[in-house]
Design an enzyme around this catalytic site. Structure first.
Site, PDB file in Angstrom:
ATOM      1  N   GLU A   1     -18.272   8.258  34.450  1.00  0.00           N
ATOM      2  CA  GLU A   1     -19.363   8.914  34.853  1.00  0.00           C
ATOM      3  C   GLU A   1     -19.548  10.203  33.654  1.00  0.00           C
ATOM      4  O   GLU A   1     -20.342  10.537  33.750  1.00  0.00           O
ATOM      5  CB  GLU A   1     -19.366   9.542  36.748  1.00  0.00           C
ATOM      6  CG  GLU A   1     -20.607  10.151  36.913  1.00  0.00           C
ATOM      7  CD  GLU A   1     -20.300  10.607  38.454  1.00  0.00           C
ATOM      8  OE1 GLU A   1     -19.938  10.062  39.138  1.00  0.00           O
ATOM      9  OE2 GLU A   1     -21.432  11.551  39.413  1.00  0.00           O
TER      10      GLU A   1
ATOM     11  N   GLU B   1     -21.042   8.924  30.611  1.00  0.00           N
ATOM     12  CA  GLU B   1     -22.086   8.824  31.227  1.00  0.00           C
ATOM     13  C   GLU B   1     -22.462  10.128  30.808  1.00  0.00           C
ATOM     14  O   GLU B   1     -23.393   9.867  29.623  1.00  0.00           O
ATOM     15  CB  GLU B   1     -22.657   8.109  32.298  1.00  0.00           C
ATOM     16  CG  GLU B   1     -23.872   7.453  32.586  1.00  0.00           C
ATOM     17  CD  GLU B   1     -24.415   7.351  34.483  1.00  0.00           C
ATOM     18  OE1 GLU B   1     -23.177   7.432  35.058  1.00  0.00           O
ATOM     19  OE2 GLU B   1     -25.766   7.379  34.503  1.00  0.00           O
TER      20      GLU B   1
ATOM     21  N   CYS C   1     -21.629   9.757  44.018  1.00  0.00           N
ATOM     22  CA  CYS C   1     -20.686   9.146  44.603  1.00  0.00           C
ATOM     23  C   CYS C   1     -21.021   9.183  47.157  1.00  0.00           C
ATOM     24  O   CYS C   1     -20.546   8.865  47.504  1.00  0.00           O
ATOM     25  CB  CYS C   1     -19.136   9.810  44.744  1.00  0.00           C
ATOM     26  SG  CYS C   1     -19.372  11.304  43.822  1.00  0.00           S
TER      27      CYS C   1
ATOM     28  N   SER D   1     -26.383   9.267  38.351  1.00  0.00           N
ATOM     29  CA  SER D   1     -25.134   8.809  38.037  1.00  0.00           C
ATOM     30  C   SER D   1     -25.446   7.098  37.961  1.00  0.00           C
ATOM     31  O   SER D   1     -25.269   6.905  39.483  1.00  0.00           O
ATOM     32  CB  SER D   1     -23.738   8.536  37.842  1.00  0.00           C
ATOM     33  OG  SER D   1     -23.119   7.874  37.511  1.00  0.00           O
TER      34      SER D   1
ATOM     35  N   LYS E   1     -20.751   6.105  54.787  1.00  0.00           N
ATOM     36  CA  LYS E   1     -20.061   4.998  53.896  1.00  0.00           C
ATOM     37  C   LYS E   1     -20.231   3.431  54.029  1.00  0.00           C
ATOM     38  O   LYS E   1     -20.321   2.155  53.507  1.00  0.00           O
ATOM     39  CB  LYS E   1     -18.541   4.797  53.962  1.00  0.00           C
ATOM     40  CG  LYS E   1     -18.843   6.030  52.224  1.00  0.00           C
ATOM     41  CD  LYS E   1     -18.495   5.372  51.094  1.00  0.00           C
ATOM     42  CE  LYS E   1     -18.930   7.370  49.865  1.00  0.00           C
ATOM     43  NZ  LYS E   1     -18.753   7.185  48.612  1.00  0.00           N
TER      44      LYS E   1
ATOM     45  N   GLU F   1     -23.940   1.882  52.544  1.00  0.00           N
ATOM     46  CA  GLU F   1     -22.860   1.980  51.450  1.00  0.00           C
ATOM     47  C   GLU F   1     -22.724   0.583  50.773  1.00  0.00           C
ATOM     48  O   GLU F   1     -23.228  -0.509  50.270  1.00  0.00           O
ATOM     49  CB  GLU F   1     -22.564   3.082  50.547  1.00  0.00           C
ATOM     50  CG  GLU F   1     -22.313   2.468  48.686  1.00  0.00           C
ATOM     51  CD  GLU F   1     -21.727   3.620  48.420  1.00  0.00           C
ATOM     52  OE1 GLU F   1     -20.478   3.861  49.188  1.00  0.00           O
ATOM     53  OE2 GLU F   1     -21.422   3.697  47.560  1.00  0.00           O
TER      54      GLU F   1
ATOM     55  N   GLU G   1     -26.882  -4.653  46.994  1.00  0.00           N
ATOM     56  CA  GLU G   1     -26.283  -4.604  45.399  1.00  0.00           C
ATOM     57  C   GLU G   1     -24.962  -4.305  45.125  1.00  0.00           C
ATOM     58  O   GLU G   1     -24.120  -4.418  44.303  1.00  0.00           O
ATOM     59  CB  GLU G   1     -27.112  -2.982  44.714  1.00  0.00           C
ATOM     60  CG  GLU G   1     -28.506  -2.347  44.527  1.00  0.00           C
ATOM     61  CD  GLU G   1     -28.742  -1.839  46.059  1.00  0.00           C
ATOM     62  OE1 GLU G   1     -28.725  -2.684  46.821  1.00  0.00           O
ATOM     63  OE2 GLU G   1     -28.755  -0.920  46.656  1.00  0.00           O
TER      64      GLU G   1
ATOM     65  N   CYS H   1     -17.630  15.967  51.391  1.00  0.00           N
ATOM     66  CA  CYS H   1     -16.554  14.559  52.173  1.00  0.00           C
ATOM     67  C   CYS H   1     -15.503  15.142  53.363  1.00  0.00           C
ATOM     68  O   CYS H   1     -15.534  14.970  54.498  1.00  0.00           O
ATOM     69  CB  CYS H   1     -15.708  14.046  51.464  1.00  0.00           C
ATOM     70  SG  CYS H   1     -16.873  13.282  49.951  1.00  0.00           S
TER      71      CYS H   1
END
Lengths: 398, 638, 157
Positions: B308, B311, B334, B354, B393, B396, B401, B565
């Site tokens: 990241e 990037e 994230c 990102s 999560k 996710e 993907e 989190c």
């Protein structure tokens, strides 16, 4: 709009459109409030809060933006006096709102008209238009420089609970009609968070007369604690149902005679959320001292089944509870179930007593007036007609 | 006629508008009242509930929650106020007059009992068969008030079908008591707006747009509603049965990665006070349960910083040197709840996200490629589990993907709560476990990866590395002990400017092929921002849309959950502001206790670039495995 | 909904927002106007209103489902509501209800096959002195006998 031939000491006494507005603009605000205080006028929706106090609080609130709301969400079963006032005496109601705007310093009045009365909307809006033309609304009303006020009408959409003032405000703001927590009260934090006075249609009508004839005159009618007169919506088993203007203090028996009620067994005072009064108590007087009411009088004669009446009321509340607070949402369902148990003779007295206790909890712990008053019929009908309901061996009249 | 603020959640659900004087010692700033015949003084505007708490008097509550605005709907907190005809909800009554309160009169006790009884009468199911058994607020109230008789009956059949459509959140509305905490969480706290009360009276229920399944509406899976539900009406989609099956299957190689936030909070599930990290005890417990390998998600958090961070450098280089159009500020990616929030509400900004995957998903992709090869295990035999503080999560790892390894990169997302139950089920008392280590080849990780768990942590980790990469100096030279304090704390939105100065070091080897030198950063002030909770994210996004100061930022960290989190939807219940603070303290303490504090110091990551991701950060291999793309979902609900 | 219909609906709602404003307090008037015209508030309309008022679709659904006179599913061209509250009940609502059900061949809560009439019960209409009362769309009919009720129904299109 046609005016029927009605007569009464206060509300239905002669009044010329706009006369109170024209008078009030030459008065000092304090003087109007003084008159109101002297009249001891109490809110005509049923709760009976002194109008002068409410208006004084809003007038004193430090905000440049204030609102006048006319509660025309007349949903209490057995009440239809606002219908009559709006159809036949709009000048009294709207002039009263303009007076409120003047006293309080508001620029906008909103009539919250129940959706069921949509058929009146056009004629009321036309009427407001004539007021604008006659300079009774709009800018510099009645020639008073700087006194600007207008009235708009907003429709409800079929929810009894919106007659509760904070639920009404929620509805005006585009929300579900769920009552707010109080404090803060609408006089501080009302429509759009601004100081707001919410008054009943009949209250505004009374104000118009008080401005013309004075607080002392108003006070001369009725009783010491219940001054003035009251419009009673009379329905049920009688020859002449309709709206009656009577002084406070009138006995139930007197009213029954007036409307041609015969073989009366019970009178429900105050609508579904009121109390059911048996024959033995017909000498009770209507008024804040004794049998307080927003004006609904429903008459039941000897042929009527009181359990059936109660069931109808409880079905009403189960449907019309807004559902936000526990006591009202679930409590009313339990009371209705109890009525059904009695109907089927599948009850125990122990359980019915538990339900009465539950009713008392609902009266004190519900969030708004709906849940606080919905157990009234349950408690009073089961108490006052227990002979008929529990001891008739299951053979109720129809 | 009204300002923008008024348009949001219904006024009845907003906090009370009573201005509290800033200084209580100011005359008129406090008020003397009586509670249970005892005279006390409280700040003006204090609610009765707060006043009772301040004076050691307990009042039961249910719809009240510290994170949320006032509702006043359950009515269990009613008390008597002298002179008032009805009882008052203490959570909703601000004290502005010298009132006299009684908290335990016969009327009050009777009312509370009746109300609890009413709720129980409509609350479907039996406590012993409920996952919240022993941790249910309704159950506790019933116990406390001796409501043990179903005085008003008890529903025998469920009223509603359970909605199990979502990967993350399961809704069993037959257990709902209509406290509306989830509604206030979803609309007010998170500004997602999935849940509201529909219908009225006895038919009132909490539902979605047109009663659609949760999967089909704009739910971001943050699970904050689960965390605030007092009963078992909302729960996470629990994969522990499948995980047990995998553990019990000798053919399967079951690996688990643990994120820092669950490690800092799981102690609460074992009766300990909040604020103790049990990282090493957990390692032992997981091995004993039967996981074949236990890895540290912080490893890929460190890797995320490389990817990241690179990037970001590339984006800045493009913008400042090559003058090419490029999406800035760069947004962190994230937090899967945040990602979905953006995909729905600000799809025009997906290029700002990102492309680096979250640490969980990076790890997933590496386990079934790099690790599988190294350990000589077929990827199809690996079952990859991730312990996360998060319900999103779960969604996710099910995104289509996320199959870059050729397999489902992460098979199961497991929450802190679910893991704690698995551990208990295995007969293990976690706090008593001996300390154990993570397994290689991903053994140790840095403290930078660890602090990802707290709001501002990703940014701090990134800055610790970027600062050293660019200036060649030690982070410690600028920030004592490498603790970048301006990035910490629970302010909803933080904004920090970091001048990069004039003196630069050499470009580190690992990205030397991407940028020749740092001269182009001369005089640049790095502008970063941090938001936690999607309501705060919304504020920043609206500011960016309007071209405000946040549109000038270079890098913004977004976390869907309040507190980051550590306040995730998969964390132990309850989660309160105080508990979040303690978890944060545990995380920062663990960070300080480590030798390795910066991602670029992680030898495992350095080795990964040498051995596996050989064309470096943001290279082809890393792009295939560690980066992803997003979907412009939009707001329309089909 | 077809794209063309969607565009027309969007246009209609944009006009309504122009008329009533884009604040949340404009929500009920907007919904009432759509209800009056379409006899229900379609999904797409709810989402468009949500977008223009910057609130969530579920909040619109929440409000619609709260009010008895707003609905999310299509109803007949005319909505006929019979008051079920006590004085109308005592004045013979049951007989009127039976007569209407017989005549139309549907029960309360249902819509005729030709989509002409939806039958519903309603709580107190404020015509307690002249019950039983019938509300046809927004027009109210007092003192309705079974025979008169059928006559009224036959007159609506």
């Amino acid at each position: 709009m046609e005016k029927k031939n009605r007569s009464g000491a206060v509300i239905f006494s002669p009044y010329v459109k706009g006369e109170a507005v024209k008078k009030v603009v030459s008065m000092k605000r304090e003087d109007v409030l003084f008159d109101l205080r002297e009249s001891k006028l109490k809110g005509r929706g049923g709760a009976g809060f002194p109008t002068a106090t409410k208006w004084t609080l809003v007038a004193a609130a430090a905000s440049t933006e204030k609102y006048i709301v006319c509660n025309a969400d007349e949903g209490e079963p057995g009440t239809f006096k606002d219908r009559v006032l709006l159809l036949e005496y709009p000048e009294l109601v709207f002039d009263g709102m303009v007076i409120a705007g003047y006293v309080i310093g508001a620029k906008l009045g909103i009539v919250y008209l129940r959706g069921e009365y949509e058929y009146m909307l056009k004629s009321l809006e036309d009427y407001l238009e004539t007021m604008r033309k006659e300079n009774l609304l709009g800018k510099d009303i009645a020639g008073k420089t700087g006194f600007d006020f207008d009235i708009i009408i907003r429709l409800g959409s079929g929810a009894y609970v919106c007659g509760e003032e904070t639920a009404l405000i929620e509805s005006l703001e585009g929300n579900r009609g769920e009552a707010r927590n109080r404090p803060p009260y609408p006089v501080n934090t009302g429509f759009m968070g601004k100081p707001t006075t919410v008054n009943n249609v009949e209250t505004f009508a009374a104000v118009s007369h008080i401005v013309i004839k004075g607080g002392a005159w108003y006070c001369n009618h009725g009783t010491d604690k219940s001054t003035g007169s009251k419009l009673f919506s009379v329905s049920g088993d009688c020859e002449k149902p309709g709206v009656y203007e009577l002084p406070w203090g009138t006995k139930i028996s007197e009213l029954l005679e007036l409307v041609g009620a015969k073989n009366t067994k019970a009178v429900q005072v105050g609508g579904a959320s009121g109390f059911c009064i048996p024959k033995t108590q017909f000498d009770r007087a209507l008024g804040y001292e004794d049998a307080a009411t927003g004006g609904s009088i429903m008459i039941f004669n000897e042929s009527r089944n009181m359990l059936h009446v109660l069931k109808n009321f409880m079905e009403f509340f189960v449907e019309e509870s807004c559902g936000q607070c526990t006591p009202c949402r679930i409590g009313n369902t339990k009371l209705l179930e109890g009525v059904e148990m009695i109907e089927k003779s599948e009850f125990t007295f122990g359980y019915i007593n538990k339900l009465k206790e539950l009713g008392k909890t609902m009266q004190v712990a519900s969030k708004c007036g709906l849940g606080q008053s919905s157990p009234n019929s349950f408690i009073s009908i089961l108490e006052n007609f227990k002979e008929e309901i529990f001891n008739s061996g299951g053979s109720h009249g129809k | 006629m009204e300002n923008k603020e008024n348009r949001r959640a219904p006024v009845s659900q907003k906090p009370l508008v009573i201005e509290k004087p800033k200084d209580p010692s100011y005359i008129g700033g406090t008020i003397s009242i009586e509670i249970n015949e005892k005279k006390v003084t409280v700040p003006l505007g204090t609610t009765i509930l707060e006043a009772c708490k301040m004076n050691g008097i307990s009042v039961p509550t249910l719809c009240h929650h510290e994170d949320l605005c006032v509702a006043g709907v359950c009515r269990v907190c009613v008390v008597e106020v002298e002179g008032m005809r009805t009882l008052q909800a203490s959570c909703a009554y601000p004290i502005t007059a010298p009132i006299k309160i009684k908290t335990s009169t016969p009327t009050v006790r009777k009312a509370r009992r009746n109300i609890i009884d009413l709720m129980l009468s409509e609350h479907y199911g039996e406590c012993y068969s409920c996952f919240r058994n022993g941790k249910c607020e309704l159950q506790n109230l019933a116990k406390e008030y001796g409501v043990d008789n179903y005085n008003f009956g008890h529903v025998e059949a469920p009223r509603y079908e359970v909605d199990e459509s979502s990967y993350s959140v399961i809704r069993d509305m037959s257990k709902c008591v209509l406290c509306k905490r989830c509604v206030r969480t979803c609309i007010d706290l998170q500004e997602v707006g999935v849940l509201e009360a529909v219908e009225r009276g006895h038919n009132t229920r909490i539902s979605t747009f047109l009663d659609k399944p949760l999967l089909d509406v704009i739910c971001i899976n943050c699970g904050q509603c689960i965390n605030r539900c007092p009963t078992g009406a909302l729960r996470a989609n629990d994969p522990s049965d499948e995980i047990w099956a995998a553990i019990d299957d000798p053919k399967k190689h079951v690996v688990i990665q643990t994120a820092p936030s669950p490690r800092a909070a799981i102690c609460e599930e074992f009766g300990m006070e909040a604020g103790h990290s049990l990282t090493k005890e957990l390692n032992t417990a997981l091995h004993r349960i039967g996981f074949d390998k236990v890895f540290d998600t912080n490893t890929t958090a460190d890797l995320t910083i490389f990817e990241e961070g690179t990037e970001l450098v590339l984006r800045l280089y493009k913008a400042l040197v090559q003058k090419e159009p490029v999406a800035l500020p760069q947004f962190t990616s994230c937090s899967p709840g945040w990602v979905k929030f953006l995909e729905h509400y600000y799809p025009e900004y997906i290029d700002n996200l990102s492309t680096a995957k979250s640490p969980q998903q990076m790890f997933g992709a590496l386990i079934k490629t790099f690790y599988a090869e190294k350990a000589g295990i077929k990827p199809e035999d690996i079952v990859s589990v991730a312990v996360m503080p998060c319900s999103a999560k779960k969604f996710e790892c099910n995104r289509p993907e996320m199959n870059d390894s050729g397999y489902k990169d992460v098979d199961y997302g497991l929450t802190t709560r679910e893991l704690a139950r698995m551990i208990k089920e295995a007969g293990i008392n976690l706090p008593e476990m001996p300390k154990g280590d993570f397994d290689s080849p991903f053994g140790e990780a840095s403290g930078a990866g660890l602090i990802f768990g707290a709001t501002g942590g990703v940014m701090e980790a990134a800055i610790r590395s970027i600062y050293e990469f660019v200036t060649g100096n030690k982070t410690e030279d600028a920030f004592a002990n490498a603790n970048i304090l301006p990035l910490r704390g629970f302010d909803g939105i933080k904004y920090v400017e970091l001048p990069l100065g004039e003196k630069f070091g050499p470009v580190p080897d690992v990205i030397k092929h991407l940028v020749p030198n740092w001269d182009w950063l001369k005089g640049v002030t790095l502008k970063v921002a941090i938001a936690h909770g999607t309501a705060n994210a919304k504020k920043i996004m609206d500011d960016i849309k309007a071209g405000g100061k946040f549109s000038e930022c270079h890098f913004i960290e977004f976390m869907a959950c309040p507190g980051g989190c550590l306040g995730g939807g998969g964390q132990p219940i309850p989660t309160t502001p105080e508990i979040r603070m303690k978890r944060a303290q545990a995380i920062y303490a663990e960070d300080e206790s480590l030798e390795m504090r910066k991602s670029h110091d992680n030898p495992n990551v350095v080795r990964l670039y040498e051995e596996f991701l050989t064309d470096g950060p943001c290279g082809h291999i890393s792009h295939k495995l560690l980066h992803t793309h997003y979907i412009k979902r939009g707001r329309y609900i089909a | 909904m077809l794209l063309l219909e969607k565009n027309a609906m969007t246009e209609e709602i944009e006009l309504l927002v122009k008329k009533h404003g884009n604040s949340r307090s404009a929500l009920l008037p907007i919904l009432q106007d759509i209800q009056r015209k379409h006899k229900y508030i379609p999904d797409f309309a709810q989402q468009e209103i949500a977008r223009l008022l910057d609130i969530h679709p579920v909040e619109i659904y929440s409000v619609i489902s709260f009010y008895a006179f707003l609905n999310t599913h299509p109803k007949g061209r005319n909505i006929v509501r019979l008051c079920q509250t006590i004085t109308c009940d005592l004045a013979g609502k049951e007989n009127v209800a039976k007569a209407i059900e017989r005549e139309l061949g549907i029960k309360f809560g249902e819509t005729t096959k030709d989509n002409r009439i939806t039958l519903e019960y309603v709580n107190c209409l404020g015509m307690c002195d002249q019950g039983p009362a019938l509300l046809v769309n927004e027009r109210v009919y007092p003192k309705v006998s079974p025979e008169k009720a059928i006559q009224i129904l036959n007159e609506i299109k």
